[in-house]
Enzyme design. Structure first.
Site, PDB file in Angstrom:
ATOM      1  N   LYS A   1       0.845  -1.203   0.000  1.00  0.00           N
ATOM      2  CA  LYS A   1       0.000   0.000   0.000  1.00  0.00           C
ATOM      3  C   LYS A   1       0.880   1.253   0.000  1.00  0.00           C
ATOM      4  O   LYS A   1       0.617   2.223  -0.706  1.00  0.00           O
ATOM      5  CB  LYS A   1      -0.949  -0.017   1.208  1.00  0.00           C
ATOM      6  CG  LYS A   1      -2.055  -1.058   1.052  1.00  0.00           C
ATOM      7  CD  LYS A   1      -2.845  -1.312   2.329  1.00  0.00           C
ATOM      8  CE  LYS A   1      -3.805  -2.479   2.092  1.00  0.00           C
ATOM      9  NZ  LYS A   1      -4.559  -2.863   3.287  1.00  0.00           N
TER      10      LYS A   1
ATOM     11  N   GLN B   1      -4.888  -1.810   9.478  1.00  0.00           N
ATOM     12  CA  GLN B   1      -4.741  -3.121   8.838  1.00  0.00           C
ATOM     13  C   GLN B   1      -5.316  -4.227   9.735  1.00  0.00           C
ATOM     14  O   GLN B   1      -4.983  -4.321  10.906  1.00  0.00           O
ATOM     15  CB  GLN B   1      -3.246  -3.373   8.566  1.00  0.00           C
ATOM     16  CG  GLN B   1      -2.964  -4.627   7.779  1.00  0.00           C
ATOM     17  CD  GLN B   1      -3.496  -4.562   6.341  1.00  0.00           C
ATOM     18  OE1 GLN B   1      -3.389  -3.545   5.661  1.00  0.00           O
ATOM     19  NE2 GLN B   1      -4.099  -5.653   5.892  1.00  0.00           N
TER      20      GLN B   1
ATOM     21  N   ASP C   1     -11.387   2.391   3.856  1.00  0.00           N
ATOM     22  CA  ASP C   1     -11.715   0.970   3.693  1.00  0.00           C
ATOM     23  C   ASP C   1     -13.230   0.754   3.671  1.00  0.00           C
ATOM     24  O   ASP C   1     -13.695  -0.341   3.359  1.00  0.00           O
ATOM     25  CB  ASP C   1     -11.116   0.153   4.860  1.00  0.00           C
ATOM     26  CG  ASP C   1      -9.762  -0.452   4.512  1.00  0.00           C
ATOM     27  OD1 ASP C   1      -9.479  -0.608   3.306  1.00  0.00           O
ATOM     28  OD2 ASP C   1      -8.994  -0.767   5.445  1.00  0.00           O
TER      29      ASP C   1
END
Ligand code: NAP
Length: 287
Positions: A52, A96, A119
């Site tokens: 990322k 994460q 997200d």
């Protein structure tokens, strides 16, 4: 013979689009920043975070990594998120997953400001997907919709079957297909006569987490088959679809690797750009 849907190529075109928009924003004095939080030492998570970060760098997005020790308390993590929520230099925040067990995932995801939730896991963003009024869509289903659009695969009126009902993939995937006028069925581990259902699919999405789970007898001749699975068996990556057996029957199919996987990061970049534009008061495609 089926058409191979090339996720590497499609993701490259998405990333190029994002790179150009980021550059145009910068010319207007607006920077784009993503904060990535990782807690603990999970090796797979470390690789995802590194990828990322690399994607951000290539596109001109400023990425800041917050690597916290596994014993970080919920209070400490919430305090970091609160600080990032209030930092105007941070447009997107992602934490994460999975988190170490002692941290309550729900509490953490709820703490991220919805407008920075790239997200799309915050309940507010999940709800907005349900009513079809959303800025952010979880990156994997968003990437699949981008692939279908790129390949000019019509969803309207088609029978769509999604195997898997996770909050990250299966459910939002089904909602997006529904918003695009597909007739959608969601299957899961308690579904009876799974094969009879999957065989009706014009578009079949497999998000199960079991290598080669979808066999040729589960697929209709001419179906579009999207394989979300990423399963490591003896160090090798396999999808949820038995590719060699299913590909000859499908009209189009995604490979693993090189299919849905690369799209996920590209859509994270897209969501981060969207967040920055919204926060700068720039709507839609206007720059
Ligand atoms: P998950 O949370 O474990 O969900 C798996 C789903 O599959 C569940 O809904 C489960 O049903 C269903 N299932 C399990 N066994 C089944 C069976 N025998 N018949 C029918 N349904 C069954 O997994 P996920 O997070 O959605 O991820 C799915 C796969 O996609 C994994 O391989 C993951 O690594 C991969 N993935 C890839 C990307 C990417 O970027 N390519 C991103 C995210 C995930 P129940 O709900 O009844 O348990």
């Amino acid at each position: 013979m089926s058409k191979l849907i090339d996720g590497k190529q499609i993701s490259a075109s998405v990333k190029e689009r994002v790179r150009q928009e980021v550059s145009a924003l910068r010319a207007r004095g607006v920077s784009v920043g993503l904060a990535v939080i990782i807690v603990g030492e999970d090796p797979a998570s470390k690789i995802y975070v590194a990828n990322k970060k690399k994607a951000c760098e290539a596109l001109g997005i400023l990425s800041t990594e917050y690597a916290l020790p596994a014993e970080t308390t919920e209070e400490e993590l919430l305090s970091l998120i609160d600080r990032l929520n209030r930092d105007s230099g941070v447009n997107g925040i992602l934490c994460q997953l999975p988190l170490p067990r002692h941290l309550n995932e729900k509490n953490i995801l709820r703490a991220i400001a919805p407008e920075k939730d790239v997200d799309a896991f915050h309940p507010q963003n999940v709800g907005r997907i349900m009513i079809g009024d959303y800025d952010f869509v979880p990156c994997t289903p968003a990437g699949i919709m981008e692939m279908l659009a790129h390949e000019q695969i019509e969803v309207t009126g088609k029978r769509c079957v999604v195997i898997g009902r996770s909050n990250i993939v299966g459910k939002p995937m089904a909602m997006l297909l529904l918003h695009h006028n597909g007739t959608v069925t969601i299957c899961h581990s308690k579904t009876e006569n799974l094969r009879e259902i999957t065989k009706t699919a014009d578009i079949l999405v497999a998000a199960v987490g079991r290598a080669k789970f979808v066999t040729a007898d589960m697929v209709k001749e001419g179906a579009v088959v999207i394989d979300v699975g990423m399963n490591r068996v003896d160090g090798k990556l396999f999808g949820d679809v038995d590719f060699d057996a299913v590909a000859p029957k499908a009209s189009a199919i995604t490979p693993v690797p090189g299919g849905v996987g690369p799209m996920t990061i590209a859509m994270l970049m897209q969501n981060t750009l969207t967040a920055a534009k919204r926060q700068a008061g720039i709507s839609g495609d206007s720059l």
